[in-house]
Design a protein around this motif. Structure first.
Motif, PDB file in Angstrom:
ATOM      1  N   THR A  85     -12.884 -27.665  -1.605  1.00 32.33           N
ATOM      2  CA  THR A  85     -12.336 -29.023  -1.545  1.00 32.33           C
ATOM      3  C   THR A  85     -11.366 -29.136  -0.372  1.00 32.33           C
ATOM      4  O   THR A  85     -10.447 -28.317  -0.249  1.00 32.33           O
ATOM      5  CB  THR A  85     -11.586 -29.379  -2.846  1.00 32.33           C
ATOM      6  OG1 THR A  85     -12.494 -29.273  -3.955  1.00 32.33           O
ATOM      7  CG2 THR A  85     -11.013 -30.785  -2.781  1.00 32.33           C
ATOM      8  N   LYS A 101      -6.413 -26.664  -5.719  1.00 32.99           N
ATOM      9  CA  LYS A 101      -7.786 -27.179  -5.723  1.00 32.99           C
ATOM     10  C   LYS A 101      -8.798 -26.075  -5.413  1.00 32.99           C
ATOM     11  O   LYS A 101      -9.683 -26.229  -4.575  1.00 32.99           O
ATOM     12  CB  LYS A 101      -7.926 -28.345  -4.744  1.00 32.99           C
ATOM     13  CG  LYS A 101      -7.106 -29.562  -5.136  1.00 32.99           C
ATOM     14  CD  LYS A 101      -7.306 -30.720  -4.170  1.00 32.99           C
ATOM     15  CE  LYS A 101      -6.482 -31.924  -4.599  1.00 32.99           C
ATOM     16  NZ  LYS A 101      -6.626 -33.074  -3.653  1.00 32.99           N
ATOM     17  N   SER A 158      -8.575 -23.493  -3.744  1.00 35.22           N
ATOM     18  CA  SER A 158      -8.290 -22.694  -2.549  1.00 35.22           C
ATOM     19  C   SER A 158      -7.142 -21.750  -2.873  1.00 35.22           C
ATOM     20  O   SER A 158      -6.132 -22.164  -3.465  1.00 35.22           O
ATOM     21  CB  SER A 158      -7.897 -23.580  -1.363  1.00 35.22           C
ATOM     22  OG  SER A 158      -9.019 -24.067  -0.686  1.00 35.22           O
TER      23      SER A 158
END
Length: 238
Positions: A127, A29, A31
């Motif tokens: 996120t 996501k 990251s």
């Protein structure tokens, strides 16, 4: 400096080959997680890895870490470095301590990885992953790095010196190596040579080595004990 081998209950454990490191990267996501696993013989060496990556990747939000030290794996530390408690450092530590490194004589799994430090650098992607997502991400990053690591057994061995003449040293060394004896090297001086040997920490193995040396030298040379140390399989003591 290695711990005193005489104080350890273990006779062997597994570590990462000296001078190597294992690296893996994954993205979840948006990251980004970068895992680096490296050998560390002391707490200072483990913390130096954290400091190195913190300087090298100063733009990252988190530099989470864990390390396991000692033949008995009795020194363990972890850090969440700002992540929610228990979602980063502990999963990294468990990825190290639960890592399967082989099987024992009964066919059961062995997990004896030690003298290792792991750091996972995270760049936040915007996120939130939730507690479960973070645990999986940090654990998976280290596990993937370990998948590519070069692991070596590290054994407690008895160290000996064996005198020999210049003319005989090469032959004796070759014969000992052919018999499976670990020869750490040969030092040549003006009056003769001296071989360094590492033997398993076992009375039967030592007795067999004494008998082999007596046969090779017609009883003219004897092994001289010089201590006990931890030795990588196929390597000299560090």
């Amino acid at each position: 400096m290695d711990p005193d081998p005489l104080l350890s209950r273990a006779t062997r454990y597994t570590t990462i080959a000296a001078g190597t490191e294992a690296v893996a990267e994954l993205e979840i996501k948006r990251s980004r997680f970068l895992a680096v696993v490296r050998r560390a013989g002391t707490e200072a060496e483990a913390r130096a890895l954290v400091d190195e990556l913190r300087r090298g990747f100063h733009d990252a939000r988190h530099h989470c870490s864990a390390f396991v030290l000692g033949p008995d794996r009795d020194l363990r530390r972890s850090s969440d470095d700002g992540e929610p408690a228990g979602t980063a450092g502990l999963p990294i530590l468990e990825a190290l301590t639960l890592r399967r490194t082989g099987t024992d004589a009964h066919g059961d799994d062995v997990a004896d990885l030690s003298d290792v430090a792991a750091v996972v650098v995270r760049w936040f992607g915007g996120t939130l992953l939730g507690a479960g997502g973070l645990v999986r991400a940090y654990s998976d990053a280290v596990s993937r790095a370990l998948d590519g690591a070069r692991l070596v057994p590290r054994q407690r061995q008895r160290l000996y010196r064996l005198p020999a003449s210049h003319a005989e040293a090469g032959r004796i060394e070759n014969e000992l190596r052919a018999a499976g004896t670990t020869v750490l090297g040969t030092d040549y001086g003006p009056e003769g040579a001296e071989l360094g040997l590492a033997l398993p920490d076992d009375d039967d193995a030592v007795a067999a080595a004494h008998a082999r040396v007596a046969s090779l030298t017609a009883g003219s040379a004897r092994l001289r004990p010089v201590g006990v140390d931890w030795v990588d399989a196929g390597a000299a003591p560090r």
